[in-house]
Design an enzyme around this catalytic site. Structure first.
Site, PDB file in Angstrom:
ATOM      1  N   CYS A   6      -8.653 -22.327  40.065  1.00 12.93           N
ATOM      2  CA  CYS A   6      -9.625 -21.594  39.115  1.00 12.93           C
ATOM      3  C   CYS A   6      -8.757 -20.516  38.403  1.00 12.93           C
ATOM      4  O   CYS A   6      -9.093 -20.209  37.308  1.00 12.93           O
ATOM      5  CB  CYS A   6     -10.792 -21.041  40.035  1.00 12.93           C
ATOM      6  N   HIS A  25     -10.053 -11.115  43.461  1.00 13.19           N
ATOM      7  CA  HIS A  25     -10.597 -12.411  43.837  1.00 13.19           C
ATOM      8  C   HIS A  25     -11.821 -12.124  44.601  1.00 13.19           C
ATOM      9  O   HIS A  25     -11.766 -11.431  45.730  1.00 13.19           O
ATOM     10  CB  HIS A  25      -9.613 -13.476  44.274  1.00 13.19           C
TER      11      HIS A  25
END
Length: 356
Positions: free
Chosen positions: A163, A190
């Site tokens: 990602c 994150h």
């Protein structure tokens, strides 16, 4: 199996966790939905839990369709899905399912010798929801919007990268072309992941990951720089990265510090990124200058959204910008895109278009 234009491409999902379930939902919401059918799921969890977590999701809401259970699996919007509970690729008879692609979302297999176990067990092709151990362990690594046209259709094992790589690579590409990128330092903020415990516990060999995910901001290791260099080899040795887990459930950010050979400013950098979002990467890269919080991008399908209000410059050659991205939904959406392009290349190997 090779599907005809009128026959849906048959898919199996191996590993039905966050990305596996998001992939099924993203496919369900995709304009190409009728071209594909998930006919099998392999997940060690019990069937009742699998059905329940398909129907309800704390991050992405209720499944927009009907989910039922049978003795052997699920029925999703009237289509049967066989569910198996194997712990290894060899324990599933992939060949008997007459599949086109296995979507590998368990994250347990990264080396070629491990991934080829799927092929030997009858899976015709495998699309990974992670980068794999190295470039040599897969036939191709794709960041959709950058290099999907390198696919020929003959590949057996393809990685959809990560990602963070999908978020960063388009931006770094644009900056390098416009200003000549000297160095980049990426700091990923994150959301928590399932390799972290809710409370302190013996959960991981990385001691920081033994600490409670919801009580601290926690630095962790990251392979993002290696992933970027795999896609952009011209930047080898000029990109480094660090990652910090933050106690939110979804949506992440990357702060990118850039040094360039040619002069730039906040205005010129933002102009280049806006142009790329609107013209070069529509649907993949977006921008906004609204006063955002991360939750604003939950369920956003873009690979990244440039927050132009957060772009800063120090002198004429050093700047930073902030990218938001839904680390689940954006990535699952790119998996659908990569799958569709790969399938199109397999059906029409000499066609360069990404559309139907």
């Amino acid at each position: 199996m090779t599907s005809s234009a009128s026959t849906p491409v048959r898919l199996a999902i191996n590993g039905y966790g966050r990305i596996g379930r998001c992939f099924l939902r993203a496919l369900h919401e995709s304009p190409w939905r009728e071209h594909y059918r998930v006919v099998a799921i392999n997940e060690p969890a019990d069937l009742a839990s699998i059905a329940y977590l398909t129907r309800f999701d704390s991050t992405h809401g209720r499944f927009p369709g009907k989910v039922e259970t049978t003795d052997t699996g699920l029925i999703i919007d009237g289509e049967p899905v066989t569910v198996t509970h194997a712990e290894s690729p060899e324990a599933v008879d992939w060949a008997a399912m007459n599949l086109d692609v296995v979507i590998e979302c368990s994250g347990r297999y990264g080396r070629r010798i491990e991934l080829e176990r799927f092929l030997k067990a009858g899976a015709p092709r495998v699309l990974l929801s992670h980068p794999g151990h190295s470039a040599e362990d897969v036939d191709a690594t794709v960041v959709y919007g950058i290099n999907q046209d390198a696919l020929t259709g003959a590949e057996r094992i393809v990685s959809n990268a990560s990602c963070t790589t999908n978020a960063a690579v388009p931006v770094l590409t644009v900056v390098d072309e416009a200003f000549g990128l000297e160095h980049a330092l990426l700091t990923t903020l994150h959301s928590v992941m399932n390799d972290q415990p809710l409370i302190d516990g013996y959960h991981h060999t990385d001691l920081r990951r033994t600490r409670s995910a919801m009580q601290s901001i926690i630095p962790v290791s990251t392979g993002l720089a290696r992933g970027i260099e795999r896609l952009l080899p011209a930047l080898a040795g000029r990109v480094t990265a660090k990652a910090i887990r933050v106690p939110t459930h979804n949506v992440s950010a990357i702060d990118i510090a850039l040094t360039t050979r040619r002069e730039m400013s906040v205005d010129t950098l933002n102009a280049v990124l806006r142009e790329a979002a609107e013209s070069r990467f529509p649907g993949l890269l977006a921008w906004s200058d609204d006063p955002h919080a991360s939750i604003d991008f939950n369920h956003d399908p873009h690979s990244a959204i440039v927050d132009t209000s957060q772009t800063r410059a120090s002198g004429a050659h050093l700047a930073s910008t902030l990218l938001w991205f839904d680390n689940e939904w954006g990535f699952a959406s790119r998996m659908v895109d990569t799958l569709h392009h790969w399938q199109a290349r397999r059906a029409h190997p000499h066609t360069a278009t990404t559309s139907d």
